[in-house]
Design an enzyme around this catalytic site. Structure first.
Site, PDB file in Angstrom:
ATOM      1  N   ASN A  27       0.830  -1.198   0.000  1.00 18.94           N
ATOM      2  CA  ASN A  27       0.000   0.000   0.000  1.00 18.94           C
ATOM      3  C   ASN A  27       0.870   1.256   0.000  1.00 18.94           C
ATOM      4  O   ASN A  27       2.031   1.210  -0.397  1.00 18.94           O
ATOM      5  CB  ASN A  27      -1.011  -0.013   1.145  1.00 18.94           C
ATOM      6  CG  ASN A  27      -2.370   0.523   0.708  1.00 18.94           C
ATOM      7  OD1 ASN A  27      -2.460   1.627   0.173  1.00 18.94           O
ATOM      8  ND2 ASN A  27      -3.404  -0.260   0.915  1.00 18.94           N
ATOM      9  N   ARG A  28       0.324   2.385   0.455  1.00 25.16           N
ATOM     10  CA  ARG A  28       0.954   3.680   0.218  1.00 25.16           C
ATOM     11  C   ARG A  28       1.659   4.246   1.441  1.00 25.16           C
ATOM     12  O   ARG A  28       1.222   4.062   2.565  1.00 25.16           O
ATOM     13  CB  ARG A  28      -0.098   4.684  -0.279  1.00 25.16           C
ATOM     14  CG  ARG A  28      -0.638   4.347  -1.660  1.00 25.16           C
ATOM     15  CD  ARG A  28      -1.871   5.153  -2.010  1.00 25.16           C
ATOM     16  NE  ARG A  28      -2.275   4.879  -3.388  1.00 25.16           N
ATOM     17  CZ  ARG A  28      -3.013   3.825  -3.750  1.00 25.16           C
ATOM     18  NH1 ARG A  28      -3.434   2.969  -2.841  1.00 25.16           N
ATOM     19  NH2 ARG A  28      -3.327   3.639  -5.018  1.00 25.16           N
ATOM     20  N   HIS A  82       3.344   0.094  -2.745  1.00 25.55           N
ATOM     21  CA  HIS A  82       3.732  -1.323  -2.822  1.00 25.55           C
ATOM     22  C   HIS A  82       5.243  -1.522  -2.924  1.00 25.55           C
ATOM     23  O   HIS A  82       5.717  -2.399  -3.649  1.00 25.55           O
ATOM     24  CB  HIS A  82       3.025  -1.998  -3.986  1.00 25.55           C
ATOM     25  CG  HIS A  82       1.547  -2.174  -3.785  1.00 25.55           C
ATOM     26  ND1 HIS A  82       0.966  -2.301  -2.540  1.00 25.55           N
ATOM     27  CD2 HIS A  82       0.525  -2.241  -4.684  1.00 25.55           C
ATOM     28  CE1 HIS A  82      -0.346  -2.455  -2.684  1.00 25.55           C
ATOM     29  NE2 HIS A  82      -0.637  -2.417  -3.970  1.00 25.55           N
ATOM     30  N   HIS A 122      -1.262 -10.005  -3.683  1.00 23.57           N
ATOM     31  CA  HIS A 122      -2.128  -9.116  -4.461  1.00 23.57           C
ATOM     32  C   HIS A 122      -2.892  -9.864  -5.548  1.00 23.57           C
ATOM     33  O   HIS A 122      -2.994  -9.405  -6.686  1.00 23.57           O
ATOM     34  CB  HIS A 122      -1.290  -7.997  -5.082  1.00 23.57           C
ATOM     35  CG  HIS A 122      -2.039  -6.735  -5.355  1.00 23.57           C
ATOM     36  ND1 HIS A 122      -2.994  -6.649  -6.338  1.00 23.57           N
ATOM     37  CD2 HIS A 122      -1.987  -5.517  -4.768  1.00 23.57           C
ATOM     38  CE1 HIS A 122      -3.468  -5.408  -6.369  1.00 23.57           C
ATOM     39  NE2 HIS A 122      -2.881  -4.703  -5.414  1.00 23.57           N
ATOM     40  N   SER A 123      -3.466 -11.004  -5.204  1.00 24.97           N
ATOM     41  CA  SER A 123      -4.274 -11.736  -6.184  1.00 24.97           C
ATOM     42  C   SER A 123      -5.607 -11.030  -6.416  1.00 24.97           C
ATOM     43  O   SER A 123      -6.223 -10.495  -5.489  1.00 24.97           O
ATOM     44  CB  SER A 123      -4.535 -13.161  -5.705  1.00 24.97           C
ATOM     45  OG  SER A 123      -3.364 -13.946  -5.760  1.00 24.97           O
ATOM     46  N   ASP A 153     -11.220   1.132  -3.253  1.00 27.70           N
ATOM     47  CA  ASP A 153      -9.781   0.953  -3.061  1.00 27.70           C
ATOM     48  C   ASP A 153      -9.482   1.473  -1.659  1.00 27.70           C
ATOM     49  O   ASP A 153      -8.823   2.492  -1.478  1.00 27.70           O
ATOM     50  CB  ASP A 153      -8.983   1.708  -4.130  1.00 27.70           C
ATOM     51  CG  ASP A 153      -7.517   1.296  -4.162  1.00 27.70           C
ATOM     52  OD1 ASP A 153      -7.129   0.416  -3.367  1.00 27.70           O
ATOM     53  OD2 ASP A 153      -6.754   1.860  -4.977  1.00 27.70           O
ATOM     54  N   GLN A 177      -7.446  -4.482   2.552  1.00 30.60           N
ATOM     55  CA  GLN A 177      -7.718  -3.539   1.472  1.00 30.60           C
ATOM     56  C   GLN A 177      -8.644  -4.196   0.461  1.00 30.60           C
ATOM     57  O   GLN A 177      -8.309  -5.225  -0.143  1.00 30.60           O
ATOM     58  CB  GLN A 177      -6.418  -3.120   0.777  1.00 30.60           C
ATOM     59  CG  GLN A 177      -6.595  -2.041  -0.285  1.00 30.60           C
ATOM     60  CD  GLN A 177      -6.521  -0.635   0.279  1.00 30.60           C
ATOM     61  OE1 GLN A 177      -6.286  -0.456   1.474  1.00 30.60           O
ATOM     62  NE2 GLN A 177      -6.692   0.369  -0.560  1.00 30.60           N
ATOM     63  N   GLU A 197      -6.647  -7.637   0.086  1.00 26.03           N
ATOM     64  CA  GLU A 197      -5.251  -7.573   0.508  1.00 26.03           C
ATOM     65  C   GLU A 197      -5.163  -7.447   2.031  1.00 26.03           C
ATOM     66  O   GLU A 197      -5.420  -6.383   2.583  1.00 26.03           O
ATOM     67  CB  GLU A 197      -4.558  -6.384  -0.156  1.00 26.03           C
ATOM     68  CG  GLU A 197      -4.680  -6.356  -1.668  1.00 26.03           C
ATOM     69  CD  GLU A 197      -4.427  -4.971  -2.221  1.00 26.03           C
ATOM     70  OE1 GLU A 197      -3.352  -4.390  -1.923  1.00 26.03           O
ATOM     71  OE2 GLU A 197      -5.307  -4.448  -2.947  1.00 26.03           O
TER      72      GLU A 197
END
Length: 323
Positions: free
Chosen positions: A77-78, A103, A173-174, A230, A268, A288
């Protein structure tokens, strides 16, 4: 079972490991820790691949940014402004999402080769992330063990140690499509989360923990996901030592059901609104498991600092069934 999947431009060999147990068949790549496929049966026993991916290595190299099936880190993530404070220093990271780090930066864990060794019912991937990689401090020794349990669930267990204080946040991250193809927005989702972390225009958390009641973020009872998500959800169970069930995704047409259990405090939900050819928006749904986005800037969020002498551990189980 392992076989050659392709070769990177620097000569690195990429292998595909196939795991099979209790009706589930999963393929894992040594490039990016990618879950290339997960074949599971529907209510009539017909198998289909329920994660988005590509038939060959070139497909992943040509479409790196959606992080198809990848292991992402060093920080999933960020991180706002691509910098974070730790102890008495501020560390500058490589920005790759406007001014922010996403990421793990330009070449995160998803774009690295991993060493592989067999384990019972699976494979263990490992690598060393050197001090300064993408700007992150500390030499990080990290592993991810992919195994199938007795019921055919995919278990991913992460471990890491460092020689200097750093931050870490790992996830898989599927993108799941339980129908096997087509629009996934009709899947029904249930999330054990009474709060979420609202974000600004740059998808950076404001620091608030907002109640989901009466909003489109309320998935405490199953309903269609649709599009437009998101966002990080604050799991009611919090951070736990062993995985606990937190989410259920169901496809009414095929009967396939995905149950997510995790040790992590957050999840997420990303409805993949920005996917492009060969896929279309909302062709998959990412769930996620993670610590919260931008945690280094929010002391009230669960901490993501790892120090020497400590071991980072995280575990998530993706269980499959049909009804």
């Amino acid at each position: 079972m392992s076989e050659l999947f392709g070769t990177l431009s620097d000569g690195t060999k990429v292998h595909r490991w196939t795991l099979q147990r209790a009706g589930t068949r999963v393929e894992v790549l040594t490039y990016g820790g990618i879950v290339r496929s997960a074949e599971v049966p529907d209510r009539d026993g017909r198998p289909a691949n329920v994660v988005l991916g590509f038939a060959d290595l070139d497909g992943y190299l040509a479409h790196p940014e959606p992080y198809f099936g990848a292991l992402v880190g060093r920080y999933a993530n960020r991180i706002a402004g691509a910098r974070f404070p730790l102890d008495d220093r501020t560390y500058a990271l490589v920005p790759n999402s406007g001014p922010h780090s996403l990421h793990g930066g330009e070449r995160g864990f998803d774009k690295r080769g991993w060493a592989a060794e067999p384990v019972a019912h699976g494979v263990r991937l490992s690598r060393v992330s050197p001090h300064g990689e993408e700007g992150f401090p500390g030499r990080l020794e990290v592993s991810a063990m992919y195994t199938l349990d007795a019921s055919g669930g995919l278990r991913i267990a992460y471990e890491a140690v460092t020689d200097a204080p750093t931050v870490i946040n790992l996830t898989s991250h599927s993108y799941f499509n339980l129908a096997g193809s087509g629009y996934a927005g009709g899947h029904e989702l249930r999330l054990a989360a009474s709060r979420y972390t609202p974000v600004d225009a740059g998808l950076i958390p404001t620091g608030a923990l907002e109640d989901v009641a009466g909003s489109r973020f309320d998935f405490r009872e199953p309903r269609e996901t649709g599009a437009g998500y998101d966002h990080n959800f604050v799991l009611d169970k919090g951070l736990t030592e062993s995985p606990e069930p937190v989410a259920e995704l169901h496809d009414p047409a095929s009967g396939r059901t995905l149950t997510v259990s995790t040790t992590e405090p957050g999840l997420q939900l990303y409805t993949a609104d920005h996917l492009t050819a060969p896929f279309a928006p909302v062709d998959g749904i990412a769930l996620e498991t993670q610590h919260f986005p931008d945690s280094p800037h929010h002391p009230g969020f669960p901490g993501t600092v790892l120090r020497p002498g400590r071991v980072f551990r995280s575990e998530t189980v993706y269980g499959f069934s049909a009804r």
